[in-house]
Design a protein around this motif. Structure first.
Motif, PDB file in Angstrom:
ATOM      1  N   ASP A 117       0.815  -1.121   0.311  1.00 13.03           N
ATOM      2  CA  ASP A 117       0.099   0.342   0.049  1.00 13.03           C
ATOM      3  C   ASP A 117       0.917   1.182  -0.008  1.00 13.03           C
ATOM      4  O   ASP A 117       0.241   2.526   0.565  1.00 13.03           O
ATOM      5  CB  ASP A 117      -0.933   0.362   1.070  1.00 13.03           C
ATOM      6  CG  ASP A 117      -1.927  -0.874   1.570  1.00 13.03           C
ATOM      7  OD1 ASP A 117      -1.495  -1.488   0.616  1.00 13.03           O
ATOM      8  OD2 ASP A 117      -1.604  -1.544   2.535  1.00 13.03           O
ATOM      9  N   GLY A 118       2.044   1.339  -0.150  1.00 14.99           N
ATOM     10  CA  GLY A 118       2.751   2.484  -0.622  1.00 14.99           C
ATOM     11  C   GLY A 118       3.370   2.647   0.411  1.00 14.99           C
ATOM     12  O   GLY A 118       4.202   3.667   0.428  1.00 14.99           O
TER      13      GLY A 118
ATOM     14  N   ARG B 177       8.810  -5.782  -5.027  1.00 19.16           N
ATOM     15  CA  ARG B 177       7.245  -3.992  -5.309  1.00 19.16           C
ATOM     16  C   ARG B 177       7.492  -3.058  -6.107  1.00 19.16           C
ATOM     17  O   ARG B 177       6.402  -2.239  -6.763  1.00 19.16           O
ATOM     18  CB  ARG B 177       7.370  -3.441  -3.946  1.00 19.16           C
ATOM     19  CG  ARG B 177       6.578  -2.093  -3.702  1.00 19.16           C
ATOM     20  CD  ARG B 177       6.289  -1.891  -2.258  1.00 19.16           C
ATOM     21  NE  ARG B 177       7.562  -1.149  -2.701  1.00 19.16           N
ATOM     22  CZ  ARG B 177       7.877  -0.042  -1.066  1.00 19.16           C
ATOM     23  NH1 ARG B 177       7.142   0.111  -0.128  1.00 19.16           N
ATOM     24  NH2 ARG B 177       8.713   0.638  -1.255  1.00 19.16           N
ATOM     25  N   ALA B 178       8.703  -2.006  -6.433  1.00 17.92           N
ATOM     26  CA  ALA B 178       9.507  -1.749  -7.341  1.00 17.92           C
ATOM     27  C   ALA B 178       8.628  -1.943  -9.052  1.00 17.92           C
ATOM     28  O   ALA B 178       7.654  -1.397  -9.548  1.00 17.92           O
ATOM     29  CB  ALA B 178      10.820  -1.369  -8.002  1.00 17.92           C
TER      30      ALA B 178
ATOM     31  N   ARG C 132       8.797   0.266 -12.122  1.00 17.52           N
ATOM     32  CA  ARG C 132       9.966   1.631 -12.051  1.00 17.52           C
ATOM     33  C   ARG C 132      10.787  -0.007 -11.763  1.00 17.52           C
ATOM     34  O   ARG C 132      10.920  -0.767 -11.630  1.00 17.52           O
ATOM     35  CB  ARG C 132       9.438   1.856 -10.150  1.00 17.52           C
ATOM     36  CG  ARG C 132       8.044   3.017 -10.424  1.00 17.52           C
ATOM     37  CD  ARG C 132       7.994   3.815  -9.210  1.00 17.52           C
ATOM     38  NE  ARG C 132       7.952   2.966  -8.135  1.00 17.52           N
ATOM     39  CZ  ARG C 132       6.995   3.051  -8.086  1.00 17.52           C
ATOM     40  NH1 ARG C 132       5.538   2.484  -9.057  1.00 17.52           N
ATOM     41  NH2 ARG C 132       6.399   2.135  -6.836  1.00 17.52           N
ATOM     42  N   PRO C 133      12.143   0.745 -11.796  1.00 17.44           N
ATOM     43  CA  PRO C 133      13.597   0.037 -11.843  1.00 17.44           C
ATOM     44  C   PRO C 133      14.037   0.253  -9.761  1.00 17.44           C
ATOM     45  O   PRO C 133      13.675   1.490  -9.087  1.00 17.44           O
ATOM     46  CB  PRO C 133      14.101   0.617 -12.258  1.00 17.44           C
ATOM     47  CG  PRO C 133      13.947   1.933 -12.576  1.00 17.44           C
ATOM     48  CD  PRO C 133      12.063   2.053 -12.042  1.00 17.44           C
ATOM     49  N   LEU C 134      14.397  -1.026  -8.886  1.00 21.11           N
ATOM     50  CA  LEU C 134      15.268  -0.328  -8.039  1.00 21.11           C
ATOM     51  C   LEU C 134      16.641   0.485  -7.972  1.00 21.11           C
ATOM     52  O   LEU C 134      17.618  -0.147  -8.791  1.00 21.11           O
ATOM     53  CB  LEU C 134      15.111  -1.083  -7.013  1.00 21.11           C
ATOM     54  CG  LEU C 134      15.176  -1.249  -5.219  1.00 21.11           C
ATOM     55  CD1 LEU C 134      14.149  -0.265  -4.470  1.00 21.11           C
ATOM     56  CD2 LEU C 134      15.755  -2.887  -4.832  1.00 21.11           C
TER      57      LEU C 134
ATOM     58  N   ASP D  23      12.882   3.698  -7.800  1.00 18.69           N
ATOM     59  CA  ASP D  23      12.761   3.549  -6.087  1.00 18.69           C
ATOM     60  C   ASP D  23      13.971   3.582  -5.343  1.00 18.69           C
ATOM     61  O   ASP D  23      15.327   3.436  -6.580  1.00 18.69           O
ATOM     62  CB  ASP D  23      11.709   1.980  -5.739  1.00 18.69           C
ATOM     63  CG  ASP D  23      10.274   2.323  -6.019  1.00 18.69           C
ATOM     64  OD1 ASP D  23      10.054   3.685  -6.138  1.00 18.69           O
ATOM     65  OD2 ASP D  23       9.106   1.021  -5.710  1.00 18.69           O
ATOM     66  N   LEU D  24      14.428   4.231  -3.668  1.00 13.62           N
ATOM     67  CA  LEU D  24      15.409   3.707  -4.284  1.00 13.62           C
ATOM     68  C   LEU D  24      15.559   2.993  -2.412  1.00 13.62           C
ATOM     69  O   LEU D  24      14.830   3.713  -1.633  1.00 13.62           O
ATOM     70  CB  LEU D  24      16.041   5.477  -3.734  1.00 13.62           C
ATOM     71  CG  LEU D  24      17.828   5.758  -2.825  1.00 13.62           C
ATOM     72  CD1 LEU D  24      18.047   5.082  -3.481  1.00 13.62           C
ATOM     73  CD2 LEU D  24      17.324   6.727  -2.977  1.00 13.62           C
ATOM     74  N   HIS D  25      16.337   2.325  -2.519  1.00 15.07           N
ATOM     75  CA  HIS D  25      16.499   1.482  -1.650  1.00 15.07           C
ATOM     76  C   HIS D  25      17.466   2.010  -0.384  1.00 15.07           C
ATOM     77  O   HIS D  25      18.695   2.138  -1.144  1.00 15.07           O
ATOM     78  CB  HIS D  25      16.596  -0.179  -1.917  1.00 15.07           C
ATOM     79  CG  HIS D  25      17.239  -0.459   0.391  1.00 15.07           C
ATOM     80  ND1 HIS D  25      15.686  -1.153   0.563  1.00 15.07           N
ATOM     81  CD2 HIS D  25      18.401  -1.394   0.647  1.00 15.07           C
ATOM     82  CE1 HIS D  25      16.014  -1.962   1.890  1.00 15.07           C
ATOM     83  NE2 HIS D  25      17.495  -2.082   2.154  1.00 15.07           N
ATOM     84  N   VAL D  26      17.903   2.093   0.952  1.00 14.18           N
ATOM     85  CA  VAL D  26      18.919   2.847   1.953  1.00 14.18           C
ATOM     86  C   VAL D  26      19.436   1.987   2.330  1.00 14.18           C
ATOM     87  O   VAL D  26      18.599   1.443   2.856  1.00 14.18           O
ATOM     88  CB  VAL D  26      19.290   3.819   2.046  1.00 14.18           C
ATOM     89  CG1 VAL D  26      20.116   4.149   2.784  1.00 14.18           C
ATOM     90  CG2 VAL D  26      18.473   5.322   0.480  1.00 14.18           C
TER      91      VAL D  26
END
Length: 310
Positions: free
Chosen positions: A90-91, A114-115, A120-122, A224-227
């Motif tokens: 759900d975002g 999810r991305a 979208r790419p991650l 999307d950006l995962h840190v």
């Protein structure tokens, strides 16, 4: 990109991937140090999902006899991966509380899935003293927290790990703060397409320009950006409660600048906080610093800005 104001915390109390036990206590320590309150102060609605649980799978006997706690750690990767998918529904913006860095073999693929579902790419920003780019065959320490990046970028030979449905393209990975790279990792990184930035080079050139270039690429692809923030990214004089401390890490100014740029970008969609070991010295100080950085990495929500009159 659409801004969200709901953050979900998920504990990932895995310690079997590290050489020094104690990281399994990290999620509780981050909670006790006030992570949820710090995020609420930034305007986030925070839901704590509790801790993931291991999910045993088929027995596997890897060829490398050095590998330690293989079945235990891969069970955690399965369980964390399943729970991570729930955390990101759900975002919502999930914050994964480690635990050792083996957890990223679960969280990053879940966020990549999810991305992809959103078209979208991650991208992954890896803030760490180590590249964690060993394969199961190349690891000499046998510690599986040294393998997640190789796994989630699609390296071969990860039999016994969950099948990888959504690999992250190496060109979408940026590592910052590297100070301890084994020879095998260095050779593989050189031809990988990963932007692997050593702390010494960052110190000479500054952290701003390379991070802005990476964030520009994330924005250009609407990714999307995962840190993934490892406590040993920081200098051990600031954050001593880590089992793999390496001198020469990021200063408060450098880490704060990175966190501020990430927050200003508004691109961060998920976050790992890993390798806090409460059994070691100055655990409260280390936890407090991770929390302060996490609060800056996640952009303030509109609710918080209204309350401050901004």
């Amino acid at each position: 990109m659409t801004r969200v104001n709901h953050c979900r915390l998920l504990g990932a109390p895995v310690g079997s991937g590290a050489g020094v036990r104690g990281c399994e206590l990290g999620p509780a320590a981050l909670r006790q140090a006030g992570l949820a309150d710090a995020l609420r102060a930034r305007g986030w609605q925070v839901t704590d999902l509790g801790d993931a649980r291991p999910e045993p799978g088929p027995l596997s006997h890897p060829a490398n006899p050095a590998l330690r706690y293989f079945s235990e750690t891969t069970a955690w990767i399965r369980g964390i991966g399943r729970a991570a998918q729930t955390a990101g529904r759900d975002g919502a913006l999930p914050v994964f509380l480690g635990g050792d860095h083996a957890l990223s073999a679960a969280t990053v693929p879940a966020m990549a899935r999810r991305a992809r579902a959103g078209g979208r790419p991650l991208f992954v920003l890896w803030l760490d003293a180590h590249p964690d780019f060993h394969t199961l065959d190349s690891s000499t320490s046998g510690n599986l927290h040294g393998t997640p990046v190789a796994y989630f970028t699609g390296a071969a030979g990860f039999t016994g790990f969950p099948p990888l449905r959504d690999a992250v393209a190496p060109r979408r990975v940026c590592m910052m703060g590297l100070r301890s790279i084994d020879a095998d990792e260095a050779a593989r990184l050189a031809g990988s397409g990963i932007a692997a930035l050593r702390m010494g080079a960052l110190r000479r050139a500054g952290v701003t320009a390379p991070l802005e270039r990476f964030l520009d690429r994330v924005a250009a692809e609407d990714g999307d950006l995962h840190v993934s923030l490892d406590a040993d990214f920081l200098d051990p004089r600031l954050a001593p409660a880590v089992g793999t401390a390496v001198p020469g890490g990021a200063t408060l100014e450098e880490a704060g600048r990175i966190a501020a740029l990430l927050g200003e970008s508004g691109r961060v969609t998920s976050l790992d906080l890993v390798e806090l070991n409460p059994r070691l010295a100055a655990a409260r100080r280390t936890a407090a610093l991770l929390i302060a950085l996490a609060a800056d990495i996640l952009p303030p929500c509109p609710e918080a800005l209204r309350h401050t009159g901004s």
